[in-house]
Design a protein around this motif. Structure first.
Motif, PDB file in Angstrom:
ATOM      1  N   PRO A 525      38.627  35.611  41.364  1.00 15.89           N
ATOM      2  CA  PRO A 525      40.087  35.420  41.292  1.00 15.89           C
ATOM      3  C   PRO A 525      40.805  35.978  42.517  1.00 15.89           C
ATOM      4  N   MET A 526      41.435  35.092  43.256  1.00 14.82           N
ATOM      5  CA  MET A 526      42.167  35.487  44.460  1.00 14.82           C
ATOM      6  C   MET A 526      43.672  35.357  44.237  1.00 14.82           C
ATOM      7  N   GLY A 527      44.415  36.098  45.013  1.00 13.87           N
ATOM      8  CA  GLY A 527      45.845  36.189  44.799  1.00 13.87           C
ATOM      9  C   GLY A 527      46.610  34.961  45.264  1.00 13.87           C
ATOM     10  N   HIS A 528      47.749  34.745  44.626  1.00 14.65           N
ATOM     11  CA  HIS A 528      48.703  33.737  45.091  1.00 14.65           C
ATOM     12  C   HIS A 528      49.478  34.302  46.284  1.00 14.65           C
ATOM     13  N   SER A 529      50.481  33.540  46.707  1.00 14.74           N
ATOM     14  CA  SER A 529      51.143  33.900  47.963  1.00 14.74           C
ATOM     15  C   SER A 529      51.804  35.268  47.927  1.00 14.74           C
ATOM     16  N   SER A 530      52.228  35.716  46.762  1.00 10.04           N
ATOM     17  CA  SER A 530      52.881  37.026  46.705  1.00 10.04           C
ATOM     18  C   SER A 530      51.888  38.125  46.353  1.00 10.04           C
ATOM     19  N   GLU A 531      50.589  37.798  46.494  1.00  7.23           N
ATOM     20  CA  GLU A 531      49.567  38.754  46.089  1.00  7.23           C
ATOM     21  C   GLU A 531      48.515  38.956  47.166  1.00  7.23           C
ATOM     22  N   ARG A 532      48.836  38.623  48.418  1.00  7.83           N
ATOM     23  CA  ARG A 532      47.814  38.647  49.476  1.00  7.83           C
ATOM     24  C   ARG A 532      48.468  38.857  50.834  1.00  7.83           C
ATOM     25  N   HIS A 533      47.635  39.279  51.797  1.00 15.12           N
ATOM     26  CA  HIS A 533      48.105  39.427  53.171  1.00 15.12           C
ATOM     27  C   HIS A 533      47.649  38.237  54.028  1.00 15.12           C
ATOM     28  N   ASP A 534      48.518  37.787  54.887  1.00 16.81           N
ATOM     29  CA  ASP A 534      48.183  36.829  55.948  1.00 16.81           C
ATOM     30  C   ASP A 534      49.275  36.921  57.001  1.00 16.81           C
ATOM     31  N   ASP A 566      43.495  49.416  46.400  1.00 16.74           N
ATOM     32  CA  ASP A 566      43.619  48.155  47.120  1.00 16.74           C
ATOM     33  C   ASP A 566      44.415  47.195  46.243  1.00 16.74           C
ATOM     34  N   THR A 567      44.482  45.935  46.649  1.00 16.85           N
ATOM     35  CA  THR A 567      45.389  45.027  45.948  1.00 16.85           C
ATOM     36  C   THR A 567      44.959  44.766  44.500  1.00 16.85           C
ATOM     37  N   ARG A 568      43.715  45.075  44.164  1.00 17.29           N
ATOM     38  CA  ARG A 568      43.316  44.891  42.768  1.00 17.29           C
ATOM     39  C   ARG A 568      44.097  45.827  41.843  1.00 17.29           C
ATOM     40  N   ASP A 569      44.584  46.931  42.398  1.00 18.25           N
ATOM     41  CA  ASP A 569      45.346  47.870  41.575  1.00 18.25           C
ATOM     42  C   ASP A 569      46.791  47.442  41.358  1.00 18.25           C
ATOM     43  N   VAL A 570      47.252  46.504  42.145  1.00 15.71           N
ATOM     44  CA  VAL A 570      48.664  46.109  42.018  1.00 15.71           C
ATOM     45  C   VAL A 570      48.828  44.669  41.520  1.00 15.71           C
ATOM     46  N   ASN A 571      47.760  43.895  41.606  1.00 11.32           N
ATOM     47  CA  ASN A 571      47.810  42.503  41.138  1.00 11.32           C
ATOM     48  C   ASN A 571      47.445  42.429  39.661  1.00 11.32           C
ATOM     49  N   PRO A 572      47.724  41.301  39.016  1.00  6.54           N
ATOM     50  CA  PRO A 572      47.346  41.168  37.606  1.00  6.54           C
ATOM     51  C   PRO A 572      45.823  41.201  37.440  1.00  6.54           C
ATOM     52  N   GLY A 573      45.353  41.679  36.304  1.00  5.56           N
ATOM     53  CA  GLY A 573      43.915  41.712  36.024  1.00  5.56           C
ATOM     54  C   GLY A 573      43.164  42.372  37.152  1.00  5.56           C
ATOM     55  N   GLU A 574      42.120  41.704  37.632  1.00  2.00           N
ATOM     56  CA  GLU A 574      41.370  42.201  38.793  1.00  2.00           C
ATOM     57  C   GLU A 574      41.508  41.237  39.966  1.00  2.00           C
ATOM     58  N   VAL A 575      42.651  40.592  40.040  1.00  2.00           N
ATOM     59  CA  VAL A 575      42.905  39.658  41.139  1.00  2.00           C
ATOM     60  C   VAL A 575      42.922  40.434  42.455  1.00  2.00           C
ATOM     61  N   TRP A 576      42.190  39.899  43.432  1.00  2.00           N
ATOM     62  CA  TRP A 576      42.073  40.575  44.719  1.00  2.00           C
ATOM     63  C   TRP A 576      42.756  39.719  45.775  1.00  2.00           C
ATOM     64  N   GLU A 577      42.751  40.220  46.986  1.00  2.00           N
ATOM     65  CA  GLU A 577      43.181  39.391  48.105  1.00  2.00           C
ATOM     66  C   GLU A 577      41.970  39.165  48.989  1.00  2.00           C
ATOM     67  N   GLU A 578      42.037  38.090  49.771  1.00  2.00           N
ATOM     68  CA  GLU A 578      40.850  37.736  50.552  1.00  2.00           C
ATOM     69  C   GLU A 578      40.580  38.708  51.682  1.00  2.00           C
ATOM     70  N   ASN A 579      41.585  39.210  52.369  1.00  2.00           N
ATOM     71  CA  ASN A 579      41.334  40.114  53.501  1.00  2.00           C
ATOM     72  C   ASN A 579      40.431  41.267  53.077  1.00  2.00           C
ATOM     73  N   GLU A 580      40.826  41.950  52.027  1.00  2.00           N
ATOM     74  CA  GLU A 580      40.039  43.108  51.580  1.00  2.00           C
ATOM     75  C   GLU A 580      38.665  42.673  51.075  1.00  2.00           C
ATOM     76  N   PHE A 581      38.625  41.500  50.439  1.00  3.44           N
ATOM     77  CA  PHE A 581      37.345  40.971  49.966  1.00  3.44           C
ATOM     78  C   PHE A 581      36.385  40.747  51.131  1.00  3.44           C
ATOM     79  N   TRP A 582      36.864  40.105  52.199  1.00  4.94           N
ATOM     80  CA  TRP A 582      35.978  39.802  53.336  1.00  4.94           C
ATOM     81  C   TRP A 582      35.519  41.090  54.027  1.00  4.94           C
TER      82      TRP A 582
END
Ligand code: SF4
Length: 1014
Positions: A525-534, A566-582
């Motif tokens: 599960p990856m974040g939507h536009s308000s849940e990720r960095h780019d 990391d963003t998993r602590d601020v997003n719903p469930g365990e949704v992450w962002e791709e930057n931190e994932f990579w």
């Protein structure tokens, strides 16, 4: 020699009517907005333009809404955090309204400080809120528990998923340099982060969706100028020509539309090619409902008019076209003079008369003449746009862009106010910190030898390339990409995705279920536009800006002092962002650094706090001879973006310093930054004298010992080591264009030398759906037009958008409907070359009688009643397979359902359209590689037993069709002039190193060595 006097022979009522439109109103200080009472206002944003109605930025930290007239508070207090929309490529600014009391995002509206969108959004921007609150969204990592596609899933931890995937990638990198790892992306939505990751892994593993989208347009532009994307200055144009419903649904929809509207308010005229009476066409000054694929014929008739009447910029043509190369190669019988070239030019386009264009296109000749006169009058304030549409629909569609650019090259409307700009002049891509070199090998599965000129990877052919045994994939990432649904021939994709011998592990990085994710091994599960960095910058007008997409709750946590890892602590469930994932995945691939990968994901030495990377050069660790090197620390997103904003965005550090902020803090606060409102036309830049020491000129290109880097001609070095630095234009050395000649390549030696001499000039290629190529009873189907409120494959999770538009009936003119005996709502069967589909008809006069059309976006499906797709916009279907014969039948359409969102119980629609793409064969254009979307079909009244949504396809036929189209190619193995795989000067998204371009030795087993030239 013919007279160059301008000879206007056009006179018509239409033209007179067009001429009577109000003239432009030129302001002396750029665009301004008028409030209803006429008061002109400036918003204190970077462009000094914007809206008054937005919260002032100084109140964003504590914005209050809901005050009564007497000033008493009744409402809520918000923390406003900027981010970027990710629902199309425009990257408009959004402001998230985070409720101070509940900590929830209540809504998303426009960011008035964003230079591209200037506070405005289309319907899809605010609908981001639907996506983050979607009750069907993915919240936890899942691993397949049964057969692929069986729908059995086990929830796993991120650690389990990461360790397994990382081990597979590591093993492949160790064994084969990572030749079986693929990252397949639909919408990138970012400028370079993921490519940097793939470079660090050393793999040629980037695969994109470009060939089902914009390859043709890119090819047409790049062969002219070495830059593959247009960037119109609509706001200052006098005439705008749109190929498609661009204003309402186009590529940079909201930013472009608002500038077109501004231009029209000043008297700019708009002409639209569209075989449908789209909303854009209905509002245009001139509608040209051209038969699909005939657009180039019309454009060449306009060009012919400009040439015949002398209504072109002779000096521009003389200075900037490679006309001398044309005369040398094709007309050695003529003197090498510009006058001789002008004669030859007139001869070349003499056959493209208005009458010919009218015959080909079906557009009344008077309208084509009127267009020609509009273009002639606009001169350097002529602007246009062409992206998918005609280019993406037709075989040879890449020549549409080439012919459109011919008009700009004739009128000199390039790099001018109100003209055409190449995108690299109006987009700012910040250089990456410490990038690895490109891959040292070439992935034939993505760039097969049959397509040396393609833009870019032949992504939609992957199932066929796998079927032919050209390779296998061990780890296949899909990201913002739904190949089963989006691509043509989706059943071949299902066959590939369910064959574990071809694809070992499919990892779907996605915020939401899709047809393809259902056939994955991991769904992450990856974040939507308000849940990720780019970071993202787009060419939305004559300016350069950079935008920052950020997880808004992370910034809210920071502002309010709440801890997070990391963003998993601020997003719903365990949704992450791709930057931190990579970053995390890369560390696990190379935990001890022995593969040389981890170093690209380590924090710069001395970086102990967010933003500290800004103080190190190039992101590289700085040696200190006296100290023990500290243990490497994992790079954080603050390290990365801190560096990028400090070093890669001119003017940002100073602007931030003026507010007492770091550049990163500035971007977290405002979300965007305007690099310049006055970009320069780079081809006119003078090469500094210090770079011209010991310079020599060959065929107009200037070479020097100091050259070779940066913008300028892409000619090969001279044998003595000198590199190209610019072009000689009337005795001055200017930067010129990034083409081999440094000039605009009206005549393309590249096309000539790589096997396509007949297409070296802008010309007209008859489409595969040209009337002369249709079998008896066939009609052209346009399947690729868009609706303004949907987003390709991934807007199913936006309830507001779904309610507005949710189905895709077949558009049919009343004449055709009468001949067929159908009325609106009747079912018809549409038969393609590989199968058929069944859908209702919409009878409308808003389409040419000799075509039919069906919109993009709809026909979403799932096989599981309970999930596996958004329940508000997907039917539940049954899939059947007998060998190569597949069928899909609809069990039921959309129904209301209970969830934590009461709106899902109020769903009133049921038909969500038919998945037409899955019944289309692949049509790879032999030059650009573009899938040519238009289909030759037969349409009949539905047969007995046919039901809405029925689909049947034979994948053996699909493969046979693939081979027919492959036979049209002219492979590098037979046509490369220098034993390379691709002209070195043409771009690739992730460019391999020089050595990777060499073809294998003669006699080696090379793709396309025997096929082609059929
Ligand atoms: S045009 Fe619409 S969908 Fe695209 S980025 Fe802007 S608001 Fe989002």
């Amino acid at each position: 020699m013919p007279s160059r006097e301008r000879k206007n022979t056009i006179g018509s009522h239409l033209l007179e009517a067009l001429r009577s439109r109000p003239r432009r109103i030129v302001s002396d200080a750029g665009p301004r907005y008028a409030s209803p009472d006429g008061h002109r206002t400036r918003f204190p944003g970077p462009s000094e333009i914007g809206l008054d109605s937005h919260p002032p930025s100084e109140q964003w930290g504590d914005w209050r809404e809901g005050r009564s007239a007497d000033g008493r508070e009744h409402g809520r207090r918000f923390d406003l955090v900027p981010t970027l929309c990710f629902n199309c490529e425009s990257a408009c600014g959004l402001l998230a309204y985070i409720d101070h009391d509940t900590g929830a995002v209540r809504k998303l509206e426009g960011n008035p400080l964003h230079p591209g969108s200037r506070g405005r959004n289309c319907a899809k921007g605010p609908a981001t809120h639907n996506q983050i609150t979607d009750p069907d969204r993915l919240l936890y990592p899942l691993r397949r528990a049964g057969a692929r596609g069986a729908g059995e899933w086990t929830r796993v931890s991120w650690d389990e998923a990461l360790d397994d995937i990382a081990a597979r990638i590591r093993a492949d990198i160790v064994a084969t340099q990572g030749r079986h790892v693929v990252y397949h992306v639909g919408r990138p939505g970012e400028d370079g982060f993921t490519s940097r990751v793939l470079q660090a892994w050393g793999i040629d593993g980037h695969n994109s969706h470009t060939n089902i989208c914009s390859s043709s347009a890119r090819a047409g532009y790049a062969f002219w100028m070495g830059i593959d994307r247009p960037s119109p200055d609509f706001a200052e144009a006098d005439v705008i020509l749109l190929l498609s419903a661009h204003l309402e649904t186009g590529h940079y929809f909201n930013p472009h539309a608002q500038r077109i509207v501004e231009a029209r308010a000043r008297g700019c005229q708009v002409a639209v090619f569209d075989p449908r009476l789209s909303n854009t066409a209905s509002g245009a000054d001139l509608w040209l409902p051209s038969y699909p694929g005939s657009e180039a014929a019309v454009l060449l008739a306009v060009a012919g008019h400009l040439i015949r009447t002398g209504a072109y910029d002779r000096d521009f043509v003389r200075r900037w076209w490679n006309w001398e190369a044309y005369l040398r190669a094709e007309r050695p019988d003529l003197p090498a003079t510009f006058g001789a070239f002008e004669e030859a030019l007139e001869e070349l386009y003499a056959e493209y008369t208005f009458a010919f264009a009218a015959e080909e296109s079906g557009v009344p000749q008077e309208r084509i003449e009127a267009l020609a006169e509009m273009v002639a009058r606009a001169g350097t304030r002529f602007s246009s746009y062409n992206w998918r549409s005609a280019g993406a629909g037709n075989e040879g569609g890449w020549q549409v862009a080439r012919c459109l650019m011919l008009l700009h090259a004739l009128t000199g409307s390039i790099g001018t106010k109100g003209g055409f700009w190449p995108n690299t002049w109006t987009k700012h891509v910040a250089p990456q910190p410490h990038p690895a070199p490109g891959p040292s090998w070439w992935q034939d599965l993505h760039m097969p030898g049959e397509y040396p000129l393609a833009f870019f990877e032949m992504s939609y052919l992957l199932p066929h390339l796998l079927k032919e045994g050209r390779g296998t994939i061990d780890v296949y990432f899909t990201r913002v990409y739904n190949p089963v649904w989006t691509n043509p021939d989706g059943f071949s994709w299902l066959e590939a995705l369910t064959d574990e011998s071809k694809i070992g592990c499919h990892v779907a990085l996605t915020p939401t279920w899709s047809e393809s994710a259902w056939f994955a091994d991991y769904v992450l599960p990856m974040g939507h536009s308000s849940e990720r960095h780019d970071v993202q910058s787009q060419e939305t007008g004559r300016a350069q800006w950079i935008g920052f997409r950020q997880p808004v709750m992370r910034t809210h946590f920071e502002r309010t002092g709440r801890p997070f890892r990391d963003t998993r602590d601020v997003n719903p469930g365990e949704v992450w962002e791709e930057n931190e994932f990579w970053i995390e995945l890369s560390w696990r691939i190379d935990p001890d650094g022995s593969l040389g990968i981890r170093r690209y994901f380590e924090a710069p030495a001395g970086a102990g706090s967010p933003g500290a990377a800004a103080s190190t050069a190039g992101g590289r660790p700085q040696a200190d001879a006296t100290a023990q090197p500290p243990a490497p620390r994992k790079m954080t997103v603050d390290d990365y973006y801190g560096y990028l904003f400090e070093h890669g965005v001119p003017g940002l550090p100073a602007a931030a310093a003026r507010e007492g902020l770091t550049p990163l803090a500035y971007m977290r606060r405002y979300g965007s930054f305007e690099v310049t409102a006055e970009p320069v036309a780079r081809y006119l830049e003078e090469v500094p004298q210090e770079q011209l020491v010991d310079a020599v000129t060959r065929d107009g290109v200037v070479y020097a010992r100091s050259g070779g880097a940066g913008y300028g001609p892409k000619a090969d070095r001279l044998a003595d080591g000198r590199s190209p630095v610019g072009v000689d234009v009337d005795g001055r050395v200017l930067r010129g264009w990034p083409t081999p000649s440094g000039r605009l390549e009206f005549y393309s030696p590249t096309l000539r030398d790589w096997g396509w001499p007949e297409y070296a000039l802008p010309t007209y290629i008859r489409s595969h759906v040209h009337r002369s190529r249709l079998a008896p009873g066939e009609v052209a189907l346009l399947p690729n037009f868009r609706l303004p409120v949907q987003i390709h494959t991934r807007s199913a999770n936006s309830k507001w958008l779904d309610e507005i538009a949710h189905t895709n009936p077949l558009w049919m003119h009343p004449q055709r409907a009468a001949a067929l005996g159908v009325r609106t709502g009747d079912l018809v069967r549409v038969t393609t070359h590989i199968g058929h589909f069944v859908l209702p008809v919409w009878v409308t006069e808003a389409i040419r009688p000799d075509i039919v059309a069906c919109s993009h976006h709809f026909g979403r499906w799932r096989t599981d009643d309970a999930g596996g797709g958004n329940r508000g916009l997907s039917s539940v279907v049954g899939l059947e397979r007998e060998g190569a014969r597949w069928s899909m039948t609809r069990k039921h359409g959309v129904r209301p359902y209970a969830s934590n969102d009461p709106d899902t119980g109020r769903i009133w629609w049921s038909d969500v359209g038919v998945h037409q793409n899955i019944a289309f064969e692949v049509h790879p254009d032999p030059v650009s590689g573009q899938h040519c979307w238009h289909q030759a079909v037969t349409v009949e009244y539905a047969r007995e037993g046919d039901r809405n949504g029925d689909i049947a396809v034979d994948t053996d036929k699909a493969h046979a069709s693939y081979r027919e189209w492959m036979a049209k190619t002219r492979p590098a193995a037979r046509h490369s002039p220098d034993r390379t795989r691709r002209p070195r000067w043409l771009p690739r998204p992730l460019d391999p190193q020089d050595g990777a371009y060499a073809l294998p030795a003669e006699g080696a087993d090379v793709a396309g060595a025997t096929d082609g030239d059929a």
